[in-house]
Design a protein around this motif. Structure first.
Motif, short mmCIF file in Angstrom:
data_model
loop_
_atom_site.label_atom_id
_atom_site.label_comp_id
_atom_site.label_asym_id
_atom_site.label_seq_id
_atom_site.Cartn_x
_atom_site.Cartn_y
_atom_site.Cartn_z
N PRO A 199 0.78 -1.24 0.00
CA PRO A 199 0.00 0.00 0.00
C PRO A 199 0.81 1.29 0.00
O PRO A 199 0.45 2.23 -0.72
CB PRO A 199 -0.85 -0.12 1.27
CG PRO A 199 -1.10 -1.59 1.38
CD PRO A 199 0.20 -2.23 0.93
N PHE A 236 1.77 2.13 -3.52
CA PHE A 236 0.75 2.17 -4.57
C PHE A 236 0.73 3.49 -5.34
O PHE A 236 0.53 3.50 -6.56
CB PHE A 236 -0.65 1.92 -3.99
CG PHE A 236 -0.92 0.50 -3.60
CD1 PHE A 236 0.00 -0.51 -3.83
CD2 PHE A 236 -2.14 0.15 -3.01
CE1 PHE A 236 -0.27 -1.84 -3.48
CE2 PHE A 236 -2.42 -1.16 -2.66
CZ PHE A 236 -1.49 -2.15 -2.89
N ARG A 237 0.91 4.60 -4.64
CA ARG A 237 0.82 5.91 -5.31
C ARG A 237 1.82 6.01 -6.46
O ARG A 237 1.51 6.52 -7.54
CB ARG A 237 1.04 7.04 -4.31
CG ARG A 237 0.83 8.44 -4.90
CD ARG A 237 1.15 9.52 -3.88
NE ARG A 237 0.31 9.41 -2.71
CZ ARG A 237 -0.91 9.92 -2.61
NH1 ARG A 237 -1.44 10.57 -3.64
NH2 ARG A 237 -1.60 9.79 -1.49
N ASN A 238 3.04 5.53 -6.23
CA ASN A 238 4.06 5.56 -7.28
C ASN A 238 3.80 4.51 -8.36
O ASN A 238 3.99 4.76 -9.55
CB ASN A 238 5.45 5.35 -6.68
CG ASN A 238 5.93 6.53 -5.87
OD1 ASN A 238 5.68 7.68 -6.21
ND2 ASN A 238 6.62 6.25 -4.77
N LEU A 271 0.91 3.04 -9.34
CA LEU A 271 -0.27 3.20 -10.19
C LEU A 271 -0.08 4.24 -11.28
O LEU A 271 -0.87 4.30 -12.22
CB LEU A 271 -1.51 3.51 -9.35
CG LEU A 271 -1.64 4.86 -8.65
CD1 LEU A 271 -2.15 5.96 -9.56
CD2 LEU A 271 -2.59 4.73 -7.45
N MET A 294 -7.86 4.19 1.21
CA MET A 294 -7.15 4.84 0.11
C MET A 294 -6.44 3.81 -0.76
O MET A 294 -6.46 3.88 -1.99
CB MET A 294 -6.14 5.86 0.63
CG MET A 294 -5.32 6.53 -0.48
SD MET A 294 -4.16 7.77 0.13
CE MET A 294 -5.32 9.06 0.61
N ALA A 295 -5.81 2.82 -0.12
CA ALA A 295 -5.09 1.80 -0.88
C ALA A 295 -6.05 1.02 -1.78
O ALA A 295 -5.71 0.70 -2.93
CB ALA A 295 -4.37 0.84 0.08
N HIS A 340 -8.88 2.13 -3.08
CA HIS A 340 -9.23 3.02 -4.19
C HIS A 340 -8.08 3.14 -5.19
O HIS A 340 -8.29 3.22 -6.40
CB HIS A 340 -9.64 4.39 -3.67
CG HIS A 340 -11.02 4.44 -3.08
ND1 HIS A 340 -12.15 4.07 -3.79
CD2 HIS A 340 -11.46 4.80 -1.84
CE1 HIS A 340 -13.22 4.22 -3.03
NE2 HIS A 340 -12.83 4.65 -1.83
N GLN A 341 -6.86 3.17 -4.68
CA GLN A 341 -5.69 3.27 -5.56
C GLN A 341 -5.57 2.02 -6.43
O GLN A 341 -5.22 2.12 -7.62
CB GLN A 341 -4.42 3.49 -4.74
CG GLN A 341 -4.33 4.89 -4.15
CD GLN A 341 -3.17 5.05 -3.19
OE1 GLN A 341 -2.76 4.10 -2.52
NE2 GLN A 341 -2.63 6.25 -3.10
N ALA A 350 -8.16 2.39 -9.14
CA ALA A 350 -7.78 3.41 -10.10
C ALA A 350 -6.66 2.94 -11.01
O ALA A 350 -6.58 3.35 -12.18
CB ALA A 350 -7.36 4.69 -9.37
N SER A 351 -5.79 2.08 -10.50
CA SER A 351 -4.64 1.64 -11.30
C SER A 351 -5.04 0.81 -12.51
O SER A 351 -4.26 0.68 -13.46
CB SER A 351 -3.68 0.81 -10.42
OG SER A 351 -4.18 -0.51 -10.22
#
Length: 236
Positions: free
Chosen positions: A36, A39-41, A43, A209-210, A212-213, A216-217
C-alpha cells in the motif's frame, strides 16, 4: 538459476554491481510484489492486482508488467520504459533474509548485474560500505516493512469480502484474441456499499485509500494493451 549468499566484506570485497536496467540485466519479470505505501508511485504506470499466494494470507498485491509468463512490456534489452521502477524490481540482485530478529542482506552471485570487473563497488578499499550498499540497505528495509504490511491490508479486505477474481478479454490490433486470467481485484460495488463504520475502520488503517488506488490503477491496463500492440507490431 539463482545463487543467493549472505553478503560480507571479506568474501565479496571485490563484488561490483552493474546499474543498467532491461532484460539483459535480469528485468524480465511479468509481475512483482508491491504494498500500500508504494501504490501511489506504482499506479502512475502499472496496473495493481492481486495474485493468490497459496498460504494463509491468500492474496498479495502485485504490479503487472505483461500478459503472459516471462513478458515485461516495460523492459527492453537495455532500458526500462517508465519513470518509476517498483522496489521489488529495483532491489535486484539483493534480497533480505532473517536471522532471529536481525535482517541480513543476501546477494545473488549468478545475477547478470553482479560482476567483479565492471560496475559500482559494494565495499570500500578498507572494508567499509559504499554509498551504493547503504542505499541498498535502506531499500531492502523499506521493502521488507512494506511487504509485511500486506497481511493486515488483505485481511481487512477479506473481512468485508472486497476481493474478487476478474478476467480481461483482449483483442489486439492484429485481430488475435487473448485473456488475462488468474488475478483478482477490488469489488468496487461492495466497497461503495460499505457502511460508515466499515469505511471508518478501513480509513483508520490507510486501507481505504489503498483500495481506491488499486481500483484506479486498472486504467493502466489500456496502456499495457497498447504496449502489447506495439511489441507485436515490432516482432511481427
Amino acid at each position: 538459476m539463482t545463487h543467493p549468499v549472505l553478503l560480507n566484506n571479506v568474501e565479496h570485497k571485490d563484488l561490483k554491481i552493474i546499474l543498467g536496467r532491461g532484460t539483459r540485466f535480469g528485468d524480465g519479470e511479468t509481475i512483482c510484489p508491491t504494498f500500500p505505501a508504494e501504490f501511489r508511485n506504482v499506479l502512475a504506470h502499472y496496473p495493481i492486482v492481486f495474485r493468490e499466494t497459496g498460504n494463509e494470507q491468500r492474496y498479495e498485491p502485485v504490479a503487472l508488467f505483461g500478459f503472459v509468463e516471462g513478458e515485461n512490456l516495460f523492459a527492453g534489452a537495455d532500458a526500462w520504459d517508465a519513470l518509476y521502477v517498483p522496489m521489488a524490481v529495483a532491489r535486484q540482485p539483493f534480497s533480505m533474509g532473517l536471522s532471529g530478529d536481525s535482517l541480513l542482506v543476501h546477494v545473488d552471485l549468478d545475477h547478470p548485474k553482479v560482476s567483479t570487473t565492471i560496475g559500482y563497488p559494494l565495499f570500500l578499499e578498507y572494508g567499509g560500505q559504499s554509498e551504493l550498499l547503504e542505499q541498498v540497505n535502506s531499500l531492502l528495509l523499506a521493502l521488507h516493512q512494506g511487504l509485511q504490511s500486506n497481511a493486515g491490508f488483505v485481511a481487512a479486505l477479506l473481512d468485508y469480502d472486497l476481493i474478487e477474481p476478474f478476467t480481461l478479454d483482449i483483442e489486439l490490433n492484429n485481430g488475435s484474441q487473448n485473456q488475462l486470467l488468474g488475478f483478482s481485484t477490488i469489488n468496487e460495488e461492495k466497497l461503495a456499499a460499505l457502511d460508515g463504520a466499515a469505511l471508518a475502520h478501513l480509513h483508520q488503517h490507510g486501507y481505504l485509500m489503498a483500495a481506491h488506488q488499486m481500483g484506479a490503477s486498472l486504467v493502466q491496463l489500456r496502456e499495457l494493451i497498447e504496449r502489447k500492440n506495439q511489441r507485436v507490431a515490432v516482432d511481427g
